[in-house]
Design a protein around this motif. Structure first.
Motif, short mmCIF file in Angstrom:
data_model
loop_
_atom_site.label_atom_id
_atom_site.label_comp_id
_atom_site.label_asym_id
_atom_site.label_seq_id
_atom_site.Cartn_x
_atom_site.Cartn_y
_atom_site.Cartn_z
N ASP A 218 32.82 37.75 -20.34
CA ASP A 218 33.79 37.19 -21.29
C ASP A 218 33.44 35.73 -21.57
O ASP A 218 33.74 35.20 -22.63
CB ASP A 218 35.20 37.25 -20.68
CG ASP A 218 35.50 38.59 -20.06
OD1 ASP A 218 35.61 39.56 -20.82
OD2 ASP A 218 35.58 38.69 -18.81
N LYS A 244 33.03 35.55 -25.95
CA LYS A 244 34.19 34.85 -26.52
C LYS A 244 34.08 33.34 -26.32
O LYS A 244 34.36 32.55 -27.20
CB LYS A 244 35.49 35.34 -25.86
CG LYS A 244 35.82 36.81 -26.12
CD LYS A 244 37.22 37.12 -25.57
CE LYS A 244 37.48 38.62 -25.49
NZ LYS A 244 36.94 39.23 -24.26
N PRO A 268 38.15 38.09 -14.79
CA PRO A 268 37.17 37.81 -15.84
C PRO A 268 35.74 37.93 -15.31
O PRO A 268 35.49 37.77 -14.12
CB PRO A 268 37.47 36.37 -16.24
CG PRO A 268 38.05 35.77 -15.01
CD PRO A 268 38.68 36.86 -14.20
#
Length: 317
Positions: A218, A244, A268
């Protein structure tokens, strides 16, 4: 309060490449051989920690050759220098030691070869980057044109289209460079290029690792200086491949700021890499910081093995 779990993917290869490793050793060995101070024109590599550690043992960093005394050695940085810089050191009868990465020297030699064959050179790279300044300084300036973008490639005018060649900065993004070269090759079918691509193996490998991690992560953190071309490209490559958040971490303060704003309610997946001029010590410091804040599951993410070594200059062997 229970620490949050994170999966930390550690890119391999990462950090120092053979050219940076060689440049740092050249400064260390020059100090051993000639004593301190020794003078280095520009940052030897783009990393403050490396520069500061070398300054502690007797390296003095200057912007130009004439800022160094004539009776002390001068070292040229890993990015390479224009011929005029070498000539200036020779005219001052200085001991000069060239720490230019051999892969950059290869680009210099190709550029000179094209010039000697009467070709105009289109150099793909970033304006004012020291490597580009050095490469453009290998030949008279009217024989080389800088191409920074696809728009430059579409608009560049060349008088003799059958007498042109291209070269590239070694630390560019593979994908961006491929797009520019595609335009140049379609516009100028006779354009001559290098026998093997100029973008260095370490840049390629670090970008490949980031592309691969981008499928799993991520967030990708890139340890590297703000003026380090190859580190900045790693951030861009991560974003281009769907991550992201991709963040350049030039220092611990930036990491602290990032951790203060970092909130995630699920586990994450974070990717960690380092540019080719960032030492492994910074990677380990960053990992230990993350371990203070999180329950870290460390996962080695190796895409290829690197075993490239470059010899030191004869004077230092």
């Amino acid at each position: 309060m229970k620490k949050q779990n994170i999966n930390l993917y550690l890119a391999s290869p990462r950090g120092f490449c053979a050219g940076v490793d060689r440049a740092v050793k050249i400064v260390e060995e020059t100090i051993k051989k000639f004593g301190s101070p020794v003078y280095v024109r520009h940052e030897i590599v783009h990393n403050k920690d490396v520069v500061n550690s070398l300054a502690k043992i007797g390296a003095v960093f200057v912007e130009e050759v004439n800022e160094a005394p004539v009776d002390r050695p001068i070292i040229f940085s890993a990015h390479g220098v224009a011929k005029s810089v070498i000539n200036e050191a020779n005219q001052r009868k200085m001991i000069s030691i060239d720490a230019t990465c051999p892969l950059v020297t290869k680009v210099h030699n190709e550029t000179v070869r094209h010039y000697n064959l009467g070709r105009h050179i289109l150099l793909v790279g970033h304006k004012n980057h020291p490597e580009v300044t050095g490469t453009m300084g290998q030949v008279p300036k009217e024989f080389v044109t800088l191409i920074e973008t696809e728009a430059d490639a579409l608009n560049v005018k060349v008088s003799e289209t059958n007498k042109i060649a291209y070269a590239t900065q070694t630390t560019l993004s593979l994908d961006d460079t491929a797009a520019i070269l595609k335009i140049l090759k379609s516009r100028f079918p006779d354009i001559k290029g290098p026998n093997s691509e100029d973008i260095c193996y370490a840049t390629t490998n670090r970008q490949t690792a980031v592309k691969s991690m981008a499928k799993l992560c991520d967030i990708i953190l890139v340890i590297g200086a703000q003026n380090s071309s190859n580190s900045l490209r790693l951030v861009e490559v991560a974003i281009a491949h769907g991550v992201k958040v991709a963040k350049l971490i030039p220092d611990i303060e930036t990491l602290e700021e990032f951790l203060n704003t970092f909130e995630a309610h699920t586990t994450p997946n974070i990717g960690l890499t380092a540019g080719a001029s960032a030492p492994e010590t910074l990677v380990q410091v960053l990992i230990s910081k993350l371990k203070k804040n999180f329950e870290v599951n460390l996962l080695d993410h190796e895409v290829t093995k690197e075993n490239v070594k470059f010899n030191l200059p004869k004077m230092l062997r």
